[in-house]
Design an enzyme around this catalytic site. Sequence first.
Site, PDB file in Angstrom:
ATOM      1  CD  GLN A   1      -2.993  -0.760   2.365  1.00 56.51           C
ATOM      2  OE1 GLN A   1      -2.548  -0.642   3.525  1.00 56.51           O
ATOM      3  NE2 GLN A   1      -4.278  -0.684   2.100  1.00 56.51           N
TER       4      GLN A   1
ATOM      5  NE  ARG B   1      -6.265  -2.901  14.221  1.00 59.80           N
ATOM      6  CZ  ARG B   1      -6.056  -4.201  13.979  1.00 59.80           C
ATOM      7  NH1 ARG B   1      -5.452  -4.559  12.846  1.00 59.80           N
ATOM      8  NH2 ARG B   1      -6.394  -5.136  14.848  1.00 59.80           N
TER       9      ARG B   1
ATOM     10  CB  THR C   1      -6.091  -8.824  13.135  1.00 56.82           C
ATOM     11  OG1 THR C   1      -5.350  -7.639  13.462  1.00 56.82           O
ATOM     12  CG2 THR C   1      -7.323  -8.414  12.374  1.00 56.82           C
TER      13      THR C   1
ATOM     14  CG  ASP D   1      -7.939   1.511  14.559  1.00 53.88           C
ATOM     15  OD1 ASP D   1      -8.179   1.504  13.334  1.00 53.88           O
ATOM     16  OD2 ASP D   1      -6.937   2.058  15.073  1.00 53.88           O
TER      17      ASP D   1
ATOM     18  NE  ARG E   1      -5.222   2.694  12.850  1.00 53.74           N
ATOM     19  CZ  ARG E   1      -5.353   2.244  11.597  1.00 53.74           C
ATOM     20  NH1 ARG E   1      -4.463   2.522  10.678  1.00 53.74           N
ATOM     21  NH2 ARG E   1      -6.410   1.525  11.276  1.00 53.74           N
TER      22      ARG E   1
ATOM     23  CB  THR F   1      -8.451   4.835   2.799  1.00 57.33           C
ATOM     24  OG1 THR F   1      -8.550   3.998   3.953  1.00 57.33           O
ATOM     25  CG2 THR F   1      -9.808   5.497   2.534  1.00 57.33           C
TER      26      THR F   1
HETATM   27  N1  LIG Z   1      -2.786  -4.483  16.281  1.00 58.90           N
HETATM   28  C1  LIG Z   1      -2.503  -4.905  15.024  1.00 58.90           C
HETATM   29  N2  LIG Z   1      -2.071  -3.991  14.123  1.00 58.90           N
HETATM   30  C2  LIG Z   1      -1.797  -4.447  12.866  1.00 58.90           C
HETATM   31  C3  LIG Z   1      -1.905  -5.804  12.481  1.00 58.90           C
HETATM   32  N3  LIG Z   1      -1.509  -5.909  11.174  1.00 58.90           N
HETATM   33  C4  LIG Z   1      -1.177  -4.645  10.770  1.00 58.90           C
HETATM   34  N4  LIG Z   1      -1.369  -3.794  11.793  1.00 58.90           N
HETATM   35  C5  LIG Z   1      -1.237  -2.346  11.824  1.00 58.90           C
HETATM   36  O1  LIG Z   1      -2.384  -1.840  11.150  1.00 58.90           O
HETATM   37  C6  LIG Z   1      -2.087  -0.610  10.596  1.00 58.90           C
HETATM   38  C7  LIG Z   1      -2.481  -0.702   9.118  1.00 58.90           C
HETATM   39  O2  LIG Z   1      -2.441   0.573   8.683  1.00 58.90           O
HETATM   40  P1  LIG Z   1      -3.332   1.117   7.452  1.00 58.90           P
HETATM   41  O3  LIG Z   1      -3.189   0.149   6.331  1.00 58.90           O
HETATM   42  O4  LIG Z   1      -2.950   2.524   7.277  1.00 58.90           O
HETATM   43  O5  LIG Z   1      -4.776   1.145   7.994  1.00 58.90           O
HETATM   44  P2  LIG Z   1      -6.106   0.508   7.577  1.00 58.90           P
HETATM   45  O6  LIG Z   1      -6.994   0.771   8.736  1.00 58.90           O
HETATM   46  O7  LIG Z   1      -5.860  -0.897   7.169  1.00 58.90           O
HETATM   47  O8  LIG Z   1      -6.733   1.317   6.343  1.00 58.90           O
HETATM   48  P3  LIG Z   1      -6.327   1.456   4.829  1.00 58.90           P
HETATM   49  O9  LIG Z   1      -5.016   0.759   4.633  1.00 58.90           O
HETATM   50  O10 LIG Z   1      -6.249   2.948   4.634  1.00 58.90           O
HETATM   51  O11 LIG Z   1      -7.425   0.829   4.029  1.00 58.90           O
HETATM   52  C8  LIG Z   1      -0.575  -0.378  10.838  1.00 58.90           C
HETATM   53  O12 LIG Z   1      -0.399   0.431  11.999  1.00 58.90           O
HETATM   54  C9  LIG Z   1      -0.050  -1.773  11.130  1.00 58.90           C
HETATM   55  O13 LIG Z   1       1.090  -1.775  12.005  1.00 58.90           O
HETATM   56  C10 LIG Z   1      -2.363  -6.731  13.474  1.00 58.90           C
HETATM   57  O14 LIG Z   1      -2.531  -7.928  13.234  1.00 58.90           O
HETATM   58  N5  LIG Z   1      -2.649  -6.231  14.710  1.00 58.90           N
END
Ligand SMILES: Nc1nc2c(ncn2[C@@H]2O[C@H](COP(=O)(O)OP(=O)(O)OP(=O)(O)O)[C@@H](O)[C@H]2O)c(=O)[nH]1
Length: 356
Positions: free
Chosen positions: A232, A256, A276, A288, A290, A311
């Site tokens: 991404q 997150r 997750t 989440d 954030r 997004t």
């Molecule tokens: N707690 C947790 N965080 C995760 C996991 N996998 C990925 N992440 C976190 O999830 C977030 C993903 O970020 P983004 O891709 O910007 O957020 P999104 O909410 O998926 O939204 P978009 O990508 O914009 O569609 C990052 O902070 C990663 O570190 C997981 O299994 N657990």
Amino acid sequence: MGFAPDDTERLARARADLRMGVPVVVAGAGVVLAAETLQPGRLALLRDMGAAVAITDWRARTLKVAAYDGDVARILIPTDAGPAWVQALANPADDLRSPMKGPLRALRDGSADLARAAIALCKSARLLPAAVVAPLDDPAAFAATHGLTVIDGFAARATDMSPLTGVVSARLPMSVSEAGRLHVFRPQDGGEEHYAVEIGQPDRARPVLARLHSACFTGDLLGSLKCDCGPQLRAALAQMGAEGHGVLLYLNQEGRGIGLANKMRAYALQDQGFDTVEANHRLGFHDDERDFRIGAAILRQMGFSAVRLLTNNPAKILRMEASGISVVERVPLKVGENAHNHAYLATKAAKSGHLL
Ligand SMILES: Nc1nc2c(ncn2[C@@H]2O[C@H](COP(=O)(O)OP(=O)(O)OP(=O)(O)O)[C@@H](O)[C@H]2O)c(=O)[nH]1
Ligand SMILES: [Zn+2]
């Protein structure tokens, strides 16, 4: 403004103290020790003062103990309990191996404000959201005797966003565009800095192609197959380069918002079969954690008021709109699906409202 630190500055000190296992005093309430960094001697002192373990309602649900305070629960510490007992309450890593942690006695009487302040502090210090808390008759005297940081409980529980200062920006030629520029933004509360990658000279009067990218050390840097963050990040920058302008916010909200250590704890729980969302809950966190107001504040400070947002997450769109940034278009960002992250992406669609 004298030399004495204000409430926000004392909170920054308190986060560091908790990460080192140093107690913190909450004015008018009591003393706090983070469960994750407990040291035996300090626990023994607090335990004899009628201490309890403060956990979130999510963690209480996992432990099947009543959260009489609603969003938090206060579990009385048995007189013979050591750090391992407290940490087993806080950390789900061994829940399946040693399920019986009881009988656990949850407190009903008295205020939970000290517990709420303690958990908020642990979360902002990117620690497990659990703490040993003990009420004090004279917190100020206790803090003076032991040379401890005193914080304001309201400030610790506050959900205000810390104002951000634009510190510096400089030209950054990149493979996707030679017209790159990197901006650094620093929160006034001493928390993690956040970055904005600006490509070209986007017209501030028109909606800018934008991405709120949450830091993902494993995905962005290591090529992890467990998520879609790395692809991404690269796809968003490539699209901005191809279009000649855009702004990608790199928000230090790893996991997150729970931090890398807790994300790796969540990964270990996923290896035990939890998804997750369940993993975050077993750790005591919301799905989440954030704060997307930070992204909106940076966009506004850069002069943007409308975006075309890359997004798949409708929550980001809602928070942008609620923070005064108009999202004129959602630009899908479906990249990087593979056998390792298919279940992760499916869970985000099924439980967190993500658009496939
Ligand atoms: N707690 C947790 N965080 C995760 C996991 N996998 C990925 N992440 C976190 O999830 C977030 C993903 O970020 P983004 O891709 O910007 O957020 P999104 O909410 O998926 O939204 P978009 O990508 O914009 O569609 C990052 O902070 C990663 O570190 C997981 O299994 N657990
Ligand atoms: Zn990721």
